[in-house]
Motif scaffolding. Structure first.
Motif, short mmCIF file in Angstrom:
data_model
loop_
_atom_site.label_atom_id
_atom_site.label_comp_id
_atom_site.label_asym_id
_atom_site.label_seq_id
_atom_site.Cartn_x
_atom_site.Cartn_y
_atom_site.Cartn_z
N PRO A 27 12.95 -63.39 19.77
CA PRO A 27 11.80 -64.17 20.78
C PRO A 27 10.58 -63.44 20.62
N PRO A 28 9.36 -64.18 20.58
CA PRO A 28 7.92 -63.37 20.48
C PRO A 28 7.83 -63.00 22.19
N VAL A 29 6.82 -61.98 22.05
CA VAL A 29 6.57 -61.52 23.55
C VAL A 29 5.41 -62.11 24.31
N ARG A 30 5.65 -62.93 25.29
CA ARG A 30 4.36 -63.33 26.08
C ARG A 30 3.64 -62.37 27.13
N PRO A 31 2.78 -62.66 27.40
CA PRO A 31 1.83 -61.98 28.51
C PRO A 31 2.95 -61.51 29.61
N GLY A 32 2.76 -60.33 30.20
CA GLY A 32 3.35 -59.94 31.35
C GLY A 32 4.93 -59.63 30.95
N HIS A 33 5.36 -59.83 29.57
CA HIS A 33 6.84 -59.79 29.30
C HIS A 33 6.93 -58.57 28.58
N VAL A 34 8.16 -58.09 28.15
CA VAL A 34 8.61 -57.12 27.32
C VAL A 34 9.88 -57.63 26.39
N LEU A 67 26.30 -65.91 27.11
CA LEU A 67 26.59 -65.38 28.24
C LEU A 67 25.96 -63.74 28.42
N GLY A 68 26.45 -63.15 29.49
CA GLY A 68 26.05 -61.50 29.52
C GLY A 68 24.87 -61.60 30.38
N HIS A 69 24.90 -60.82 31.51
CA HIS A 69 23.81 -60.50 32.63
C HIS A 69 23.76 -58.93 33.02
N GLU A 70 24.79 -58.32 32.84
CA GLU A 70 24.73 -56.90 32.94
C GLU A 70 24.18 -56.18 31.91
N SER A 71 22.94 -55.76 31.64
CA SER A 71 22.40 -55.28 30.57
C SER A 71 21.60 -53.96 30.53
N MET A 72 21.10 -53.37 29.35
CA MET A 72 20.43 -52.52 29.18
C MET A 72 19.93 -52.38 27.93
N GLY A 73 18.83 -51.44 27.44
CA GLY A 73 18.27 -51.50 26.23
C GLY A 73 17.13 -50.65 25.99
N VAL A 74 16.37 -50.64 25.10
CA VAL A 74 15.23 -49.74 24.60
C VAL A 74 14.11 -51.01 24.34
N ILE A 75 12.90 -50.71 25.11
CA ILE A 75 11.77 -51.53 24.88
C ILE A 75 11.27 -51.52 23.48
N GLU A 76 11.12 -52.43 22.81
CA GLU A 76 10.33 -52.30 21.29
C GLU A 76 8.90 -52.91 21.34
N ASP A 77 8.67 -53.84 22.35
CA ASP A 77 7.37 -54.41 22.48
C ASP A 77 6.89 -54.71 23.58
N ILE A 78 5.65 -54.66 24.03
CA ILE A 78 5.41 -55.12 25.46
C ILE A 78 4.13 -56.32 25.18
N GLY A 79 3.87 -57.16 26.22
CA GLY A 79 3.17 -58.11 26.15
C GLY A 79 2.00 -57.69 26.76
N GLU A 80 0.72 -58.49 26.73
CA GLU A 80 -0.41 -58.39 27.39
C GLU A 80 -0.44 -58.19 28.74
N GLY A 81 -0.97 -56.83 29.32
CA GLY A 81 -1.12 -56.89 30.73
C GLY A 81 0.14 -56.05 31.32
N VAL A 82 0.95 -55.56 30.54
CA VAL A 82 2.10 -54.70 31.01
C VAL A 82 1.63 -53.37 31.00
N LYS A 83 1.57 -52.57 32.17
CA LYS A 83 1.02 -51.43 32.29
C LYS A 83 2.13 -50.10 32.40
N HIS A 84 3.25 -50.64 33.10
CA HIS A 84 4.24 -49.41 33.68
C HIS A 84 5.51 -49.18 32.68
#
Length: 356
Positions: A27-34, A67-84
């Motif tokens: 998936p591509p990264v939208r603004p405000g998303h990671v 399926l699956g919703h108990e998840s963790m991982g490593v951020i590989e890209d951030i969208g516009e506006g993501v600061k934290h």
């Protein structure tokens, strides 16, 4: 399966007990998303229910779903506006996000938002994938001292934290947890952190009772061999007449008809029953006269709201042990086998993980 630079592997449920490993677009990264490179995902009871029944209440698998919703991982890209957040951060993903503008959201009860988007709930895809894009405000950085498994299991701990908040557990309380599965284990540990001192767990499987005893239960009751209500009254009687014995707060996490009925009688007069589990048949016959005449409060919970930060702190400070709950693991290519095992071997397992 070999993926291209623009595709990823995903475990896709096509029909009851039919999981296929497929190639899907990254998936591509939208603004405000990671976008997160998923590492590990816990198998939840709801995943198993979709796998074995194809539906939970009004939520029906009508087309292929991940399926699956108990998840963790490593951020590989951030969208516009993501600061934290930034690439390389280890994160856990809160699997539901609301509209943020309705009355429920603005009052802090966003779990009740009518426009909630929740992973692995038809028709929304979940986390049995290599890459997942998600709103940044529902993605939380994981402290270095918290393991990957524990980071993924912040989700069921959030359920426990919210259940304890809804139940109003106080220091010195006696609590009962019906069902010593993963949600029962997280709820009991959350109740202990809130100050409960008598922690009673009820289940049919000795394996799970042994494990929840390790996690803090002061008393365990095997419902196959003991009179559950008599034991609860014996444990909680203190200096009161038997008619006024019982738990201050009872958590029904098993989603079982009999335990739903019995939980009303396990609470003391003026006590609280929190309905956490969802029985397969929503029409449950309850002794409401007994509950009403004893002023037993009956409270429901639906997921959680604003619990991830607190849950992360409890694990970071060592007050809750999530790693001990992990008993089995499978690779993503065997997600179907993981779901089958979680369904068929509850008597020898607690939490099954899928490693991506």
């Amino acid at each position: 399966m070999t993926t291209t630079p623009h595709t990823m592997k995903a475990a896709v449920l096509h029909a009851i007990r039919d999981v296929r490993i497929e190639e899907r677009p990254i998936p591509p990264v939208r603004p405000g998303h990671v976008r997160v490179r998923i590492r590990t995902v816990g198998v939840c009871g709801s995943d198993v229910h979709y796998f074995t029944h194809g539906r939970i209440g009004p939520f029906v698998v009508e087309s292929p779903i991940i399926l699956g919703h108990e998840s963790m991982g490593v951020i590989e890209d951030i969208g516009e506006g993501v600061k934290h957040l930034q690439p390389g951060d280890r994160v856990t993903l809160e699997p539901g996000y609301p509209c943020r503008t309705c009355e429920c959201c603005k009052s802090g009860r966003y779990n009740l938002c009518p426009e909630m988007t929740f992973m692995a709930t038809p028709p929304v895809n979940g986390a049995f994938v290599e890459h997942l894009e998600w709103p940044a405000d529902f993605v939380f950085r994981v402290p270095d001292s918290v393991s990957d498994d524990a980071a993924a299991l912040i989700e069921p701990l959030a359920v426990g934290v919210w259940s304890v908040q809804r139940g109003g557990v106080k220091p010195g309380d006696a609590i009962v947890v019906y069902g010593a599965g993963p949600i029962g284990c997280t709820t009991l540990q959350a109740a202990k952190t809130a100050g409960a001192t008598t922690l009673i767990a009820v289940d049919l499987e000795e394996y799970r009772l042994d494990l929840i005893r390790e996690l803090g239960a002061t008393h365990t009751i095997n419902a196959r061999h003991e009179d559950v209500l008599a034991r609860i009254r014996e444990i909680t009687r203190r200096n009161l007449p038997e008619s006024h014995s019982g738990a201050d707060v009872v958590f029904e996490t098993a989603g079982n008809l009999r335990t739903c009925q019995q939980s009303m009688l396990a609470a003391r007069p003026g006590g609280v029953v929190v309905l956490v589990g969802l029985p397969p048949n929503p029409q449950v016959e309850l002794d409401l006269v007994a509950a009403a005449s004893r002023e037993v409060d009956i409270r429901g919970i639906f997921r959680y709201a604003n619990c991830y930060p607190a849950a992360l702190r409890l694990v970071e400070e060592g007050r809750v042990n999530l790693d001990r709950m992990v008993t089995h693991r499978y690779p993503l290519d065997q997600a179907g086998e993981a779901l089958s095992f979680a369904d068929e071997f509850k008597h020898v397992s607690m939490k099954v993980m899928v490693d991506v």
